[in-house]
Design an enzyme around this catalytic site. Structure first.
Site, PDB file in Angstrom:
ATOM      1  N   ASP A   6      -0.382 -10.351  -1.275  1.00 11.94           N
ATOM      2  CA  ASP A   6      -1.012  -9.403  -2.198  1.00 11.94           C
ATOM      3  C   ASP A   6      -1.202  -8.043  -1.524  1.00 11.94           C
ATOM      4  OD1 ASP A   6      -2.851  -7.889  -3.692  1.00 11.94           O
ATOM      5  OD2 ASP A   6      -3.853  -9.665  -4.458  1.00 11.94           O
ATOM      6  N   ASP A  11       8.139  -2.171  19.646  1.00  8.58           N
ATOM      7  CA  ASP A  11       8.090  -3.601  19.917  1.00  8.58           C
ATOM      8  C   ASP A  11       8.939  -3.880  21.155  1.00  8.58           C
ATOM      9  OD1 ASP A  11       7.436  -6.285  19.579  1.00  8.58           O
ATOM     10  OD2 ASP A  11       7.783  -6.240  17.421  1.00  8.58           O
TER      11      ASP A  11
END
Length: 616
Positions: A199, A324
């Site tokens: 959501d 990353d």
């Protein structure tokens, strides 16, 4: 040094008070002064975020172990100038504090005494995944982020972040490589377990609450903060076929549903909270068109469009951009093909820039907007890039300034050491543990509720559980199914090993989401369900298909990283569980294959909708 009755650290060992040593000045002023004093090699070291090495072992190069290799650490800090590093130690809180103080003692010997920013992946949950999280080892254990999303309470997540802050700072950790703002829109994706679900509005609110807690407020860093690094900018969750970007075969995210902006929106509360850092995704955003043109087909850490134009420009982000891990390394045949099976030395995620040299990759990343390269500890390629005119020293200074400012704001230059006794009594204290255990109970989701609570007179057969917690709760446990009147079964979300030759692919949850007739656990479940009523607990690190479980179970519960004790308490009192599903559960693999990887709520007819909970 004592000056005018005030105490200062003589960081450069000259007996004089330099501006960067004066805590009365702003972090920006102190950083500017220190950048001017550093040589190019020292500034290049600031742009590396390495790994604190552990003592000899199979995973020592990844920092996994119980103590640091101090000899190697000294070489990294004092010779190479690396002073931001991740810790992957698994040891007691006291020993972790001792080890981190040893690292800061080494750093204090340097030319300017630059302290080490020690970062960590999440270490407060039950599931530890190599390259994504760390075993808790004495820290309070909370439900996974999916479980926190199931509770749907902003204050719970803010408090969780606050406890993460207190426990990490007590051990000498000052940076959290979290939270994940990635949306769980590709149901088979291997990294769903670290998200707040599907959501977008809920993810956005919980991400903001976590940063509020972990940084100690919405006004930037203080000497009590943990610097939060939100990840992975942007669209990591829109993974093609659910394959993860740590792997060559999983290097693409795609947006056939046109929902790129939805993934961006999940990050917006982080910017409002002045998040300290952003980590770009490994992934190439496949054929994504922005402002009328397809963006360069490179990993996000090399993308001018995503870092300079969007993150810095459109969203005004002024903090640290940390890549990353391992995006600058060469991609060899083992990394591309998984043959021969990959070793740690074969790891690279240099997607889209495989044909560049290492120094060219550093230059491209810096010019795109990166400030630090994760998992790297050799300044040579940066120096070569400057010497070759691929990146300017002024650009190096800009990132060095950002790195140093955060160290000053975090108070590391003035108080780099922690009290080991405080660490021992703070981390995992009874109050924090009680709050974590309450959150575990609240996070569970009843998909089918029991008609009554646990019957103390019943005889229970267990599958997937150990006996200890159940016997400690005075429940009668039998080893023979024929003697049982009820069974309590734990199942894991289904997965397959599709890429055994790939370092991460062999360790990640991939493949189909349904329980197949050939699965050992499903066969055991069917055999048990034919004999006695069943209570089924499904540990959901991905959204499983429960169509052939739901119809054969009497009670069905979803969990997202909880203890056996918490499960028993909820079975004894179902009202303790208030969770709602953080994502939809599909009815079939055909439904999964029909979904767009980038669109939330994309299943028109799920078995259980996102937000579902069985009526009480």
């Amino acid at each position: 040094m004592q000056i005018d009755g005030l105490q200062f650290r003589d960081l450069d060992h000259d007996g004089l008070l330099s501006p960067f040593e004066d805590w009365r000045l702003s972090a920006s002023q102190r950083a500017e002064d220190l950048v001017r004093r550093l040589n190019l090699s020292e500034k290049a070291g600031l742009l590396l975020h390495g790994t604190l090495p552990s003592v000899a072992g199979a995973m020592s190069s990844l920092g996994i172990g119980s103590e640091y290799d101090l000899q190697v650490s000294e070489e990294l800090i004092l010779q190479r100038g690396v002073n931001c590093m991740i810790t992957r130690l698994v040891t007691s809180p006291r020993d972790l504090a001792v080890q981190n103080n040893e690292i800061q003692s080494i750093a204090a010997q340097g030319r300017f005494g630059i302290p080490v920013t020690i970062s960590t992946d999440p270490r407060h949950h039950f599931n530890d995944v190599l390259g994504a999280s760390v075993s808790s080892s004495g820290f309070s254990q909370w439900p996974g982020t999916l479980g926190l999303a199931a509770i749907r309470d902003v204050e719970t997540v803010r408090r969780f972040g606050d406890i993460v802050r207190q426990e990490n700072r007590a051990t000498g950790i000052s940076m959290a490589l979290s939270p994940q703002a990635d949306l769980a829109t590709s149901p088979r994706w291997a990294r769903i377990d670290g998200t707040f679900g599907e959501d977008p509005g809920l993810v956005r609110s919980l991400v903001g609450a976590y940063i509020d807690g972990v940084q100690g407020g919405a006004n930037g860093l203080t000497d009590q903060s943990i610097a939060a690094v939100i990840k992975h900018w942007v669209g990591y969750g829109a993974a093609e076929n659910g394959f993860d970007g740590h792997n060559f075969y999983g290097r693409f995210s795609s947006f056939p549903g046109g929902a790129f902006q939805t993934h961006v929106d999940a990050f917006l509360s982080a910017f409002e909270m002045q998040v300290a850092g952003v980590m770009p995704t490994y992934n190439i955003l496949k054929e994504l068109v922005l402002d009328g043109a397809m963006i360069e087909q490179v990993g996000a850490g090399y993308s001018v469009e995503l870092l300079q134009d969007r993150l810095r420009g459109q969203h005004g982000f002024q903090g640290l951009i940390l890549s990353d891990w391992a995006i600058a390394r060469d991609v060899n045949d083992a990394c591309r093909l998984g043959e021969p099976p990959m070793q740690p030395t074969d790891i690279s995620m240099a997607w889209g820039v495989e044909d560049l040299t290492v120094s060219e990759r550093y230059a491209k990343g810096l010019n795109a907007g990166l400030d630090q390269f994760g998992g790297e500890d050799t300044p040579g390629p940066i120096l070569q890039a400057v010497q070759a005119g691929l990146v300017s020293e002024e650009r190096i200074d800009e990132s060095a300034q950002r790195v140093l400012e955060q160290k000053f704001m975090l108070g590391l230059f003035d108080k780099p050491f922690v009290d080991v006794d405080t660490a021992a009594c703070t981390v995992g204290n009874s109050g924090f543990v009680a709050e974590a255990e309450l959150a575990q109970r609240r996070s569970m989701v009843y998909l089918k509720r029991p008609e009554t609570n646990l019957d103390k007179q019943a005889k229970y057969y267990l599958y997937g559980f150990s006996k200890q917690a159940f016997e400690a709760a005075d429940l009668a446990i039998v080893d023979d199914l024929e003697l049982a009147t009820m069974a309590i079964i734990k199942l894991q979300s289904p997965s397959q090993i599709l890429h055994p030759g790939f370092f991460f692919g062999a360790r990640q949850k991939e493949g189909d989401l349904d329980f197949k007739e050939t699965d050992e656990s499903y066969q055991a479940f069917q055999n048990i369900a034919r004999e006695v009523p069943t209570i089924v607990v499904v540990e959901m690190n991905r959204p499983p298909i429960l169509t052939n479980i739901e119809d054969k179970s009497n009670v069905l519960i979803a969990t997202f990283g909880v203890s056996d004790e918490a499960i028993i308490e909820v079975l004894s009192d179902p009202a303790l569980a208030i969770g709602r599903l953080p994502y939809a559960l599909p009815a079939s693999m055909d439904h999964v294959l029909g979904q767009s990887p980038d669109v939330p709520f994309d299943d028109p007819n799920p078995l259980f909708v996102s937000g579902y909970v069985a009526d009480a």
